[in-house]
Design a protein around this motif. Sequence first.
Motif, mmCIF file in Angstrom:
data_model
loop_
_atom_site.group_PDB
_atom_site.id
_atom_site.type_symbol
_atom_site.label_atom_id
_atom_site.label_comp_id
_atom_site.label_asym_id
_atom_site.label_seq_id
_atom_site.Cartn_x
_atom_site.Cartn_y
_atom_site.Cartn_z
ATOM 1 N N ALA A 87 0.824 -1.208 0.000
ATOM 2 C CA ALA A 87 0.000 0.000 0.000
ATOM 3 C C ALA A 87 0.859 1.258 0.000
ATOM 4 N N TRP A 88 1.994 1.227 0.718
ATOM 5 C CA TRP A 88 2.904 2.383 0.742
ATOM 6 C C TRP A 88 3.356 2.709 -0.679
ATOM 7 N N ILE A 89 3.767 1.697 -1.412
ATOM 8 C CA ILE A 89 4.273 1.916 -2.774
ATOM 9 C C ILE A 89 3.155 2.413 -3.687
ATOM 10 N N VAL A 90 1.947 1.858 -3.543
ATOM 11 C CA VAL A 90 0.814 2.295 -4.364
ATOM 12 C C VAL A 90 0.548 3.779 -4.148
ATOM 13 N N VAL A 91 0.507 4.217 -2.899
ATOM 14 C CA VAL A 91 0.242 5.635 -2.602
ATOM 15 C C VAL A 91 1.368 6.516 -3.147
ATOM 16 N N PHE A 92 2.598 6.077 -2.965
ATOM 17 C CA PHE A 92 3.754 6.846 -3.437
ATOM 18 C C PHE A 92 3.714 7.035 -4.952
ATOM 19 N N LEU A 93 3.513 5.967 -5.686
ATOM 20 C CA LEU A 93 3.519 6.058 -7.150
ATOM 21 C C LEU A 93 2.274 6.774 -7.670
ATOM 22 N N ALA A 94 1.128 6.583 -7.012
ATOM 23 C CA ALA A 94 -0.092 7.270 -7.449
ATOM 24 C C ALA A 94 0.029 8.774 -7.254
ATOM 25 N N SER A 95 0.514 9.190 -6.093
ATOM 26 C CA SER A 95 0.601 10.629 -5.811
ATOM 27 C C SER A 95 1.612 11.311 -6.721
ATOM 28 N N THR A 96 2.775 10.702 -6.915
ATOM 29 C CA THR A 96 3.798 11.344 -7.747
ATOM 30 C C THR A 96 3.382 11.357 -9.221
ATOM 31 N N SER A 97 2.682 10.312 -9.687
ATOM 32 C CA SER A 97 2.235 10.309 -11.086
ATOM 33 C C SER A 97 1.153 11.353 -11.332
ATOM 34 N N LEU A 98 0.459 11.749 -10.281
ATOM 35 C CA LEU A 98 -0.558 12.794 -10.376
ATOM 36 C C LEU A 98 0.057 14.192 -10.412
ATOM 37 N N GLY A 99 1.354 14.274 -10.142
ATOM 38 C CA GLY A 99 2.017 15.572 -10.063
ATOM 39 C C GLY A 99 2.049 16.113 -8.654
ATOM 40 N N ALA A 100 1.479 15.362 -7.704
ATOM 41 C CA ALA A 100 1.548 15.755 -6.298
ATOM 42 C C ALA A 100 2.915 15.378 -5.736
ATOM 43 N N ILE A 101 3.180 15.810 -4.519
ATOM 44 C CA ILE A 101 4.485 15.581 -3.891
ATOM 45 C C ILE A 101 4.292 14.642 -2.701
ATOM 46 N N ALA A 102 4.959 13.499 -2.728
ATOM 47 C CA ALA A 102 4.875 12.543 -1.627
ATOM 48 C C ALA A 102 5.696 13.053 -0.445
ATOM 49 N N VAL A 103 5.130 12.903 0.760
ATOM 50 C CA VAL A 103 5.818 13.302 1.991
ATOM 51 C C VAL A 103 5.860 12.090 2.921
ATOM 52 N N PRO A 104 6.927 11.290 2.859
ATOM 53 C CA PRO A 104 7.033 10.156 3.775
ATOM 54 C C PRO A 104 7.163 10.633 5.216
ATOM 55 N N VAL A 105 6.451 9.967 6.125
ATOM 56 C CA VAL A 105 6.465 10.335 7.541
ATOM 57 C C VAL A 105 7.053 9.179 8.338
ATOM 58 N N ASN A 106 8.011 9.485 9.174
ATOM 59 C CA ASN A 106 8.657 8.491 10.023
ATOM 60 C C ASN A 106 7.617 7.860 10.954
ATOM 61 N N THR A 107 7.489 6.551 10.903
ATOM 62 C CA THR A 107 6.457 5.869 11.692
ATOM 63 C C THR A 107 6.789 5.817 13.182
ATOM 64 N N ARG A 108 7.962 6.297 13.572
ATOM 65 C CA ARG A 108 8.315 6.369 14.989
ATOM 66 C C ARG A 108 8.014 7.723 15.609
ATOM 67 N N PHE A 109 7.555 8.667 14.787
ATOM 68 C CA PHE A 109 7.314 10.015 15.290
ATOM 69 C C PHE A 109 6.273 10.017 16.401
ATOM 70 N N LYS A 110 6.526 10.861 17.405
ATOM 71 C CA LYS A 110 5.561 11.166 18.442
ATOM 72 C C LYS A 110 4.929 12.525 18.128
#
Length: 552
Positions: A87-110
């Motif tokens: 699912a991570w890869i699907v969202v990443f490739l879908a958003s970037t192909s749309l011209g949007a900018i992917a913002v990965p978020v560290n899953t350890r963030f508080k």
Amino acid sequence: MTAFAQETTSHTTSTAFSIDKACPVTTDAALDRALQIAPQLDALVDDQGSHSYGDLGRDVAAARAGMDALGIRSGDRVGICMKNSYAWIVVFLASTSLGAIAVPVNTRFKSRDLEYGITHSGMSVLFMEERVLSNDILTTLRSFLPEVDSRLPGPAVPALQHLVLVGSTEIPAAATSWADFLELGRGRTLPAQCSPDQPALIQYTSGTTGFPKGVVLTHRAICGNGFAAAVRMGLRAGDRIHSARPFFHVAGTTQSILACLQQVATLVTMPRFVADDALRLIIEERCTHISGNDTMAVMLLDEYRRNPSPLQLRGAWLAASAPTVGAVIDELGAREAVVAYGLSEAAPNVALSAWWEPEKVRRTASMLPQMGVEVAIRDENGDHLQDRPGEIVVRGWNVMQGYWDNPEATAESMDEDGWLSTGDIGIVRNGRLEFLGRLKEIIRVGGENVSPVEVEDTLKTHPEVAQACVVAVPDDRLVEVICAIIEPVKGSDAQALQDGIGAWCAQKLAGFKVPRHVLTVGSIESLGMTESSKIRRKDAQSYAISALGMDA
């Protein structure tokens, strides 16, 4: 000025190379080519099973249509806070192909870091899992955005319009389930709308002080870097590479996802690097390559020594020291292993050795600059050096556009000629880069500069040293001196090693580089590790100061 460009035997700058002619330079073009070449091949193997390139193409198109239905447009920021998964890869490739900018978020963030990442990037939608490992992300989100249980946006983060929960059964009132999100786009056909110079990724770096900076990388930078790295490591269509590098790091997006996409290879991943599980996956999935840093490689080697099994490894991408590279070649059979140096601001690879080079060259951990990328060394005055150590500077198609919403930091890191200051120490000899350490980690012993990496690499050549971490501790006379924290090889005499390692080092290193203090630990991991399995040097330093009974 002396600059070095890849794929030339003379030590001069090459301007003829064009990454655009070498490979697809948008994420959509790379996926489209993979679908034309081998849609039936596995694109990913994760903890949910295998997923083909045909599956990926279909699901990326569906997710892109869903994003369009949400109102996501070119230039919008799309947050992704999930474990390594399909699912991570699907969202990443879908958003970037749309011209949007992917913002990965560290899953350890508080709460503090999560709120900062969402607000600073101005993301309009966040795709997330309720929980990743032990981190309850949804509860953290509620702590500063209670509106998730009523209606978005909320006053704390007014840009965030949508929240999509993946893999959850209980969906908050203001959120959308993954299934309902995909249903929004049903019946829509939306072509890709991206170009090489568009930003594709805002990669937040782990800053040493304050909040991290958002590195803005274009499609060309990340797609080109994935392709170039894959070529250097010898990754080919149908190969299978194991990488547990977190997708929220640029080594995960570029070095793992896009390297495989560009070469139509299979990525075998896991939510978190655990050595025994990694070895099992490498065997079961018949992996031809592995990817990881020094610590990951050492942990994998230790597990393999305990449980040796037939492997099918041919190569490896390693951000590792020469002793570790040699052990991976000799013990794991990855005869084509290469070593790499990079940083987020360069998408990330700056230099790598190449699988076709003689093994004795690749064992030295010296590297060739990326194709068409210039690497130079300069001193504190900004003068460029030849055959002498100094700060590594880089320019080329892989370098960031700048830091998101931070022109001051961008101006500090990049000069008007396009040179990126890395903050790392290195030397270039005969056109090859040798990484010597982080500028901020250099230890000043009585006025002499010492790279912790150099001392660690030396310690790791001792037959009874499994892992080593070198830190600075205070000294009345010299201000600071070296303390070596060592994990002995299992079965060795820890006290004898601790007593004798100083004399052993004195035969191999200049006197000011020899550790004045030596500590042994049962496991280097116990000192604290980052999410990418790197030693937290500050935590190690605090441990050493405490164990030695010193004042910081």
